[in-house]
Motif scaffolding. Structure first.
Motif, PDB file in Angstrom:
ATOM      1  N   SER A 146       1.161  -4.796  -0.654  1.00 29.12           N
ATOM      2  CA  SER A 146       2.135  -5.796  -1.071  1.00 29.12           C
ATOM      3  C   SER A 146       1.915  -6.169  -2.531  1.00 29.12           C
ATOM      4  CB  SER A 146       2.005  -7.041  -0.198  1.00 29.12           C
ATOM      5  OG  SER A 146       2.187  -6.726   1.163  1.00 29.12           O
ATOM      6  N   ASN A 176      -5.225  -5.223   1.515  1.00 30.94           N
ATOM      7  CA  ASN A 176      -3.904  -5.868   1.471  1.00 30.94           C
ATOM      8  C   ASN A 176      -3.978  -7.360   1.824  1.00 30.94           C
ATOM      9  OD1 ASN A 176      -1.070  -5.456   0.879  1.00 30.94           O
ATOM     10  ND2 ASN A 176      -0.664  -5.789   3.060  1.00 30.94           N
ATOM     11  N   CYS A 196      -1.355  -8.025  -3.792  1.00 27.39           N
ATOM     12  CA  CYS A 196      -2.369  -8.048  -2.738  1.00 27.39           C
ATOM     13  C   CYS A 196      -3.743  -7.794  -3.350  1.00 27.39           C
ATOM     14  CB  CYS A 196      -2.072  -6.988  -1.674  1.00 27.39           C
ATOM     15  SG  CYS A 196      -2.252  -5.288  -2.257  1.00 27.39           S
ATOM     16  N   THR A 245      -3.262 -11.090   1.354  1.00 22.63           N
ATOM     17  CA  THR A 245      -2.171 -11.808   0.684  1.00 22.63           C
ATOM     18  C   THR A 245      -2.167 -13.311   0.981  1.00 22.63           C
ATOM     19  OG1 THR A 245      -0.680 -11.281   2.513  1.00 22.63           O
ATOM     20  CG2 THR A 245      -0.666  -9.766   0.638  1.00 22.63           C
TER      21      THR A 245
END
Length: 205
Positions: free
Chosen positions: A176, A196, A179, A198
């Motif tokens: 993402s 990843n 991230c 977030t």
């Protein structure tokens, strides 16, 4: 041991609805700038990086600059961390590319390790240059924490390399915007501490 904080640039136009962005120069959107600031705060609160390296694309340079500011560092751009070269697909939507190269596009999504993007790069080429860049960075920083700001495609192949997985698993990861991936590289190889992440971006939208 080298600690690698691997992140992706912030949001740009062309992520949703999706276009093949590659080497197109796209500035961070307002959302992307907020994501970069939140990522900068998370990194400054959690680690003490010795250096920040970015892709030469403006979206990565801008994200790296935001991360560098509270740390008092000056990021360095590395050509080999550049995004994948999408060749003739650059700027097109998936449907636009499929209208001209249906077999090639279907192969890209079914077997990315076999795909040959017209006038573009293969994943093998991306992997070779990205790992070469990583090797040089680790040699420079054998006992440091280092931030790398790159792209979806580059991050995916580096994570596959770290996990000793084939390029055929390319689509099994999500990266993402902004991230954070945390990896340690020591004498015994890579230890993956997070992929990843977030949580730091919850207030960005």
């Amino acid at each position: 041991m080298t600690k690698l904080i691997l992140t992706r640039h912030g949001h740009v136009e062309g992520i949703s609805p999706e276009r093949f962005r590659g080497r197109a120069e796209l500035p961070l959107t307002e959302l992307g700038r907020r994501e970069a600031e939140m990522t900068a705060a998370r990194i400054a609160a959690s680690w003490r990086p010795a250096a920040i390296y970015t892709s030469p694309m403006g979206r990565c340079v801008a994200t790296g600059a935001a991360i560098a500011k509270p740390l008092g560092l000056a990021p360095s751009a590395i050509l080999r961390l550049n995004d994948i070269d999408y060749g003739d697909w650059q700027g097109l939507t998936r449907d636009e590319a499929r209208a001209r190269w249906p077999a090639e596009l279907d192969l890209w999504y079914a077997h990315p390790d076999w795909a040959a993007i017209p006038n573009g790069e293969s994943l093998q080429q991306v992997l070779t240059r990205a790992v070469a860049a990583l090797r040089d960075i680790v040699r420079r920083h054998p006992d440091d924490t280092v931030v790398l700001v790159s792209h979806d495609s580059v991050n995916r192949v580096l994570l596959l390399h770290a996990l000793e997985l084939p390029l055929s698993r390319y689509w099994r990861f999500r990266q993402s915007p902004c991230c954070i991936n945390e990896l340690d590289l020591g004498a015994d190889g890579f230890t993956i501490l997070g992929i990843n992440q977030t949580d730091h971006l919850r207030a960005a939208n």
